[in-house]
Design a protein around this motif. Structure first.
Motif, PDB file in Angstrom:
ATOM      1  N   GLU A 158      -0.357   2.792 -19.148  1.00  0.00           N
ATOM      2  CA  GLU A 158       0.062   3.176 -18.057  1.00  0.00           C
ATOM      3  C   GLU A 158      -0.987   4.430 -17.578  1.00  0.00           C
ATOM      4  N   THR A 159      -1.601   3.553 -16.324  1.00  0.00           N
ATOM      5  CA  THR A 159      -1.880   4.746 -15.706  1.00  0.00           C
ATOM      6  C   THR A 159      -1.931   3.415 -14.155  1.00  0.00           C
ATOM      7  N   VAL A 160      -2.145   4.073 -12.786  1.00  0.00           N
ATOM      8  CA  VAL A 160      -2.438   3.338 -11.886  1.00  0.00           C
ATOM      9  C   VAL A 160      -3.164   3.764 -10.546  1.00  0.00           C
ATOM     10  N   ASP A 161      -3.922   2.938 -10.378  1.00  0.00           N
ATOM     11  CA  ASP A 161      -4.855   2.358  -9.508  1.00  0.00           C
ATOM     12  C   ASP A 161      -4.369   3.265  -8.559  1.00  0.00           C
ATOM     13  N   GLN A 162      -4.827   4.363  -7.808  1.00  0.00           N
ATOM     14  CA  GLN A 162      -3.975   4.789  -6.152  1.00  0.00           C
ATOM     15  C   GLN A 162      -4.248   4.232  -4.821  1.00  0.00           C
ATOM     16  N   THR A 163      -5.081   3.235  -4.861  1.00  0.00           N
ATOM     17  CA  THR A 163      -4.765   2.331  -3.839  1.00  0.00           C
ATOM     18  C   THR A 163      -4.015   1.068  -3.927  1.00  0.00           C
ATOM     19  N   ALA A 164      -3.904   1.337  -4.855  1.00  0.00           N
ATOM     20  CA  ALA A 164      -2.192   0.550  -4.755  1.00  0.00           C
ATOM     21  C   ALA A 164      -1.072   0.369  -4.346  1.00  0.00           C
ATOM     22  N   PHE A 165      -1.635   1.588  -3.451  1.00  0.00           N
ATOM     23  CA  PHE A 165      -0.137   1.792  -2.046  1.00  0.00           C
ATOM     24  C   PHE A 165      -0.705   2.420  -1.212  1.00  0.00           C
ATOM     25  N   ASP A 166      -2.032   1.852  -0.892  1.00  0.00           N
ATOM     26  CA  ASP A 166      -2.172   2.355   0.405  1.00  0.00           C
ATOM     27  C   ASP A 166      -2.414   0.707   1.439  1.00  0.00           C
ATOM     28  N   LEU A 167      -1.761   0.532   2.734  1.00  0.00           N
ATOM     29  CA  LEU A 167      -2.068  -0.715   3.310  1.00  0.00           C
ATOM     30  C   LEU A 167      -2.958  -1.699   2.798  1.00  0.00           C
ATOM     31  N   PRO A 168      -3.728  -3.100   3.001  1.00  0.00           N
ATOM     32  CA  PRO A 168      -4.497  -3.390   2.603  1.00  0.00           C
ATOM     33  C   PRO A 168      -5.700  -3.461   4.002  1.00  0.00           C
ATOM     34  N   PRO A 169      -7.049  -3.153   3.742  1.00  0.00           N
ATOM     35  CA  PRO A 169      -7.956  -3.045   4.388  1.00  0.00           C
ATOM     36  C   PRO A 169      -7.538  -4.083   5.790  1.00  0.00           C
ATOM     37  N   GLY A 170      -7.839  -3.333   7.252  1.00  0.00           N
ATOM     38  CA  GLY A 170      -8.025  -4.818   7.634  1.00  0.00           C
ATOM     39  C   GLY A 170      -6.470  -4.952   8.415  1.00  0.00           C
ATOM     40  N   ALA A 171      -5.776  -4.729   7.603  1.00  0.00           N
ATOM     41  CA  ALA A 171      -4.326  -5.578   8.114  1.00  0.00           C
ATOM     42  C   ALA A 171      -3.848  -4.998   9.527  1.00  0.00           C
ATOM     43  N   GLY A 172      -2.982  -5.836   9.680  1.00  0.00           N
ATOM     44  CA  GLY A 172      -2.270  -4.989  11.627  1.00  0.00           C
ATOM     45  C   GLY A 172      -0.722  -5.213  11.068  1.00  0.00           C
ATOM     46  N   VAL A 173      -0.994  -3.521  12.027  1.00  0.00           N
ATOM     47  CA  VAL A 173       0.416  -2.619  11.051  1.00  0.00           C
ATOM     48  C   VAL A 173       1.310  -2.644  12.469  1.00  0.00           C
ATOM     49  N   VAL A 174       2.436  -3.137  12.152  1.00  0.00           N
ATOM     50  CA  VAL A 174       3.668  -2.927  12.870  1.00  0.00           C
ATOM     51  C   VAL A 174       4.698  -1.388  12.172  1.00  0.00           C
ATOM     52  N   THR A 181       0.097 -15.342  -9.673  1.00  0.00           N
ATOM     53  CA  THR A 181      -0.134 -13.923 -10.775  1.00  0.00           C
ATOM     54  C   THR A 181       0.983 -12.543  -9.646  1.00  0.00           C
ATOM     55  N   ALA A 182       1.715 -11.640 -10.243  1.00  0.00           N
ATOM     56  CA  ALA A 182       2.367 -10.875  -9.462  1.00  0.00           C
ATOM     57  C   ALA A 182       1.999  -9.642  -9.741  1.00  0.00           C
ATOM     58  N   SER A 183       2.687  -8.408  -9.231  1.00  0.00           N
ATOM     59  CA  SER A 183       1.676  -7.234 -10.341  1.00  0.00           C
ATOM     60  C   SER A 183       2.841  -5.838  -9.850  1.00  0.00           C
ATOM     61  N   ILE A 184       3.696  -5.672 -10.661  1.00  0.00           N
ATOM     62  CA  ILE A 184       4.398  -4.144 -10.667  1.00  0.00           C
ATOM     63  C   ILE A 184       3.415  -2.781 -10.145  1.00  0.00           C
ATOM     64  N   ALA A 185       3.468  -1.981  -9.572  1.00  0.00           N
ATOM     65  CA  ALA A 185       2.567  -0.550  -9.725  1.00  0.00           C
ATOM     66  C   ALA A 185       3.604   0.719  -9.317  1.00  0.00           C
ATOM     67  N   GLN A 186       3.988   1.613 -10.664  1.00  0.00           N
ATOM     68  CA  GLN A 186       4.634   2.684 -10.372  1.00  0.00           C
ATOM     69  C   GLN A 186       3.813   4.302 -10.395  1.00  0.00           C
ATOM     70  N   ALA A 187       4.381   5.192  -9.804  1.00  0.00           N
ATOM     71  CA  ALA A 187       3.695   6.629 -10.118  1.00  0.00           C
ATOM     72  C   ALA A 187       4.392   7.664  -9.783  1.00  0.00           C
ATOM     73  N   GLN A 188       4.627   8.672  -9.591  1.00  0.00           N
ATOM     74  CA  GLN A 188       5.386   9.872  -9.964  1.00  0.00           C
ATOM     75  C   GLN A 188       4.639  10.976  -8.746  1.00  0.00           C
ATOM     76  N   GLN A 189       5.238  12.290  -8.904  1.00  0.00           N
ATOM     77  CA  GLN A 189       5.074  13.717  -8.024  1.00  0.00           C
ATOM     78  C   GLN A 189       3.724  12.627  -7.096  1.00  0.00           C
ATOM     79  N   PRO A 190       4.104  12.473  -5.342  1.00  0.00           N
ATOM     80  CA  PRO A 190       5.843  12.321  -5.046  1.00  0.00           C
ATOM     81  C   PRO A 190       5.892  10.481  -6.319  1.00  0.00           C
ATOM     82  N   ALA A 191       7.195  10.291  -5.894  1.00  0.00           N
ATOM     83  CA  ALA A 191       7.542   9.167  -6.955  1.00  0.00           C
ATOM     84  C   ALA A 191       7.579   7.997  -5.253  1.00  0.00           C
ATOM     85  N   ARG A 192       6.395   6.671  -5.984  1.00  0.00           N
ATOM     86  CA  ARG A 192       6.498   5.860  -5.082  1.00  0.00           C
ATOM     87  C   ARG A 192       6.252   4.574  -6.293  1.00  0.00           C
ATOM     88  N   SER A 193       6.261   3.091  -5.076  1.00  0.00           N
ATOM     89  CA  SER A 193       6.232   2.238  -6.092  1.00  0.00           C
ATOM     90  C   SER A 193       5.606   1.167  -4.841  1.00  0.00           C
TER      91      SER A 193
END
Length: 230
Positions: free
Chosen positions: A207-223, A66-78
């Motif tokens: 026509e809604t978005v889970d706001q956590t869709a734009f968060d980093l995955p829990p426990g992810a390493g970050v560069v 599976t795959a998914s696309i999430a898009q929200a506004q104010q501010p614009a993010r995907s």
């Protein structure tokens, strides 16, 4: 996103101007033939509207993936989620996450310039993993509209309960079929992308978005490479 909308309109006008004399292709069993200028006009208008929407779309890929696309506004993010990874584009960063085994690593890079949309190159990894994003489909359809030998036919269907317009493209560079919903979401795609067969179909649209869709995955390493990119 005014600048993105303006860019799309300018692209449509440019292509229409260059293709005014080409007319329509012959009819065949796939549906009614459409003028290339009509194709670009419709595509630009739908994508223009979609840029201003908040929505979530889930897709079915071959092999049960599976795959998914999430898009929200104010501010614009995907956010684009695909097997083994995720791409998130916000006004703070362009973030690519890769999952290997139980470990996820996310790389933060500079965001797109203010009031602009990310380049198609940003979506390379998503495309490689089987998620053909709307910007990639726009590019393919525009290239087909510029091909004088391409045969482009249109039909209508329903995908995940949503009305969609489909364009079937037959050309030397590779055949493909893409369906776009009335709202402007990608409904389905079947064809060759960079020489690789790709297939996906919309399974759920909201026509809604889970706001956590734009968060980093829990426990992810970050560069964080944003400083290096600036």
């Amino acid at each position: 996103m005014p600048a993105a909308s303006t860019t799309l309109r300018m692209l449509a006008v440019s292509v229409i101007a260059s293709l005014t004399v080409t007319g329509c292709q012959a009819l065949d069993d796939a549906g009614r033939a459409i003028g290339r200028s009509d194709l670009v006009n419709d595509l630009a208008a739908r994508l223009d509207r979609a840029l201003e929407l908040t929505y979530s779309a889930d897709y079915q890929l071959p092999g049960g993936q599976t795959a998914s696309i999430a898009q929200a506004q104010q501010p614009a993010r995907s956010a684009y989620t695909y097997p083994g990874g995720r791409l998130t584009v916000t006004d703070e960063a362009t973030t690519r996450c890769e999952t290997t085994g139980a470990r996820t690593t996310c790389t933060l890079e500079a965001p797109p310039a203010p009031n602009s949309k990310p380049s198609v190159a940003v979506f390379t990894e998503a495309k490689r993993r089987g998620l053909v994003t709307p910007p990639v489909v726009v590019g393919m359809l525009t290239e087909a509209a510029l091909d004088p030998d391409a045969v482009i036919t249109q039909s209508d269907t329903t995908v995940a309960g949503r009305h969609a317009t489909c364009v079937d493209v037959r050309q030397a560079a590779g055949n493909f079929t893409a369906c776009v919903t009335t709202e402007g979401a990608l409904g389905s795609f079947t064809g060759q992308v960079d020489g690789k067969p790709v297939e996906l179909a919309l399974s759920r649209y909201r026509e809604t978005v889970d706001q956590t869709a734009f968060d980093l995955p829990p426990g992810a390493g970050v560069v964080d490479r944003r400083t290096a990119d600036s």
